[in-house]
Design an enzyme around this catalytic site. Structure first.
Site: not given
Ligand code: AMP
Length: 309
Positions: A42, A196-197
């Site tokens: 993020h 990363l997640s």
């Molecule tokens: P989220 O909070 O999971 O809905 O993600 C918010 C944004 O961050 C989305 O555009 C995701 O694709 C991006 N995102 C999540 N994990 C990653 C990562 N490891 N690398 C790059 N972008 C990410």
């Protein structure tokens, strides 16, 4: 005076007032939508925005409409205080609305009971992630429409990590004439390759240790594609790598949801007997690592040209 935390706005009306001021001052606004539990992926999107726009806003909103009733809406990590600390004074505003603010007439995760306005991007939403999560892209497209309508950004940032989401949203922004530029930023990974997640916090030590098998499988597919091998061979090699990791798991199961090589223009899988253009293909996969679903992808070609607006 140096700001140590961004301004937090929870009301749409207040956000619109702030946005109007920026417009009058001809500032360019970059917008990073998130569900919070922020990590370096993020923050990388935030850095992109800071480098392109004079103002940056991050939204933190766990959107019920993109969860199915049996999914992790209630347990999804909510860490607003530490998220604000991570953002520090780098961003101007964090928009953190309540569910009621975003869905004033209510929202249920029971799709058959939902009433009101929803956005669907046909032809891009039913395959890959859509097979296991048929409700998902409708929820994402709906909330991103609402957010973009509220924030009116000049630039909006999404991660390659969720590549199908990026393709779906690019199509939506184009079809609905949103006046913004979408930027897609490469996936940020841990040292061992795991993307990363926010959901990685669910992984046990053993699950975390074996989790990079998906990235390893996709990397092998990439190597074979560049070598000129057919799609069927790429998929077989990936499946073998994941099965090898699965055989090492003692306390849980690793199962493949899908492994595909798809066309970036329409997300349709290339048939097994094709040799892909190494400038225009996406290698994409999802596995169940215990009860946690992991997704990842590698793009062959220029990501922004293939998917961005
Ligand atoms: P989220 O909070 O999971 O809905 O993600 C918010 C944004 O961050 C989305 O555009 C995701 O694709 C991006 N995102 C999540 N994990 C990653 C990562 N490891 N690398 C790059 N972008 C990410």
């Amino acid at each position: 005076m140096q700001r140590v935390a961004p301004r937090v706005i929870t009301r749409i009306a207040e956000l619109r007032d702030w946005r109007r001021e920026l417009l009058l001052n001809r500032e360019k606004l970059g917008f990073v939508p998130t569900m919070g539990a922020l990590h370096s992926g993020h923050l990388d999107l935030v850095e992109k925005s800071l480098s392109m726009a004079s103002r940056t806003i991050v939204s933190i909103f766990v959107n019920p409409a993109q969860f199915a009733p049996n999914e992790d809406l209630d347990s999804y990590p909510r860490t607003l205080e530490s998220d604000l600390q991570k953002l520090g004074s780098r961003v101007d505003v964090v928009f953190a609305p309540s569910v009621n603010e975003m869905y004033p007439r209510g929202i249920t995760t029971q799709r058959s009971s939902q009433v009101g306005t929803f956005v669907e991007v046909l032809g891009y939403s039913h395959q890959l992630e859509g097979l296991t999560r048929p409700h998902f892209f409708r929820g994402v497209a709906t909330v991103v429409s609402k957010l973009a309508n509220i924030v009116q950004p000049d630039f909006i940032y999404f991660g390659q990590k969720d590549i199908q989401q990026a393709v779906v949203l690019e199509r939506m922004f184009t079809d609905l004439h949103f006046n913004l530029k979408m930027v897609i930023s490469p996936t940020v990974r841990a040292e061992d390759g795991l993307a990363l997640s926010s959901r990685n916090v669910y992984l046990s030590t053993e699950q975390r240790r074996l989790a990079p098998c998906l990235y390893q499988a996709l990397s092998e597919m990439k190597r074979l594609a560049q070598h000129g091998d057919k799609v069927g061979k790429l998929k077989q090699a990936a499946i073998a790598i994941i099965n090898e990791a699965a055989a090492k798991a003692t306390t849980f199961e690793i199962k493949i949801d899908y492994i595909e090589c798809v066309d970036p223009r329409n997300l349709q899988p290339f048939p097994d007997d094709t040799v892909v253009n190494t400038n225009s293909a996406i290698l994409v996969g999802a596995i169940f690592n215990g009860t946690t679903r992991l997704i990842d992808n590698l793009v062959l070609g220029d990501l922004q040209k293939l998917v961005g607006s």
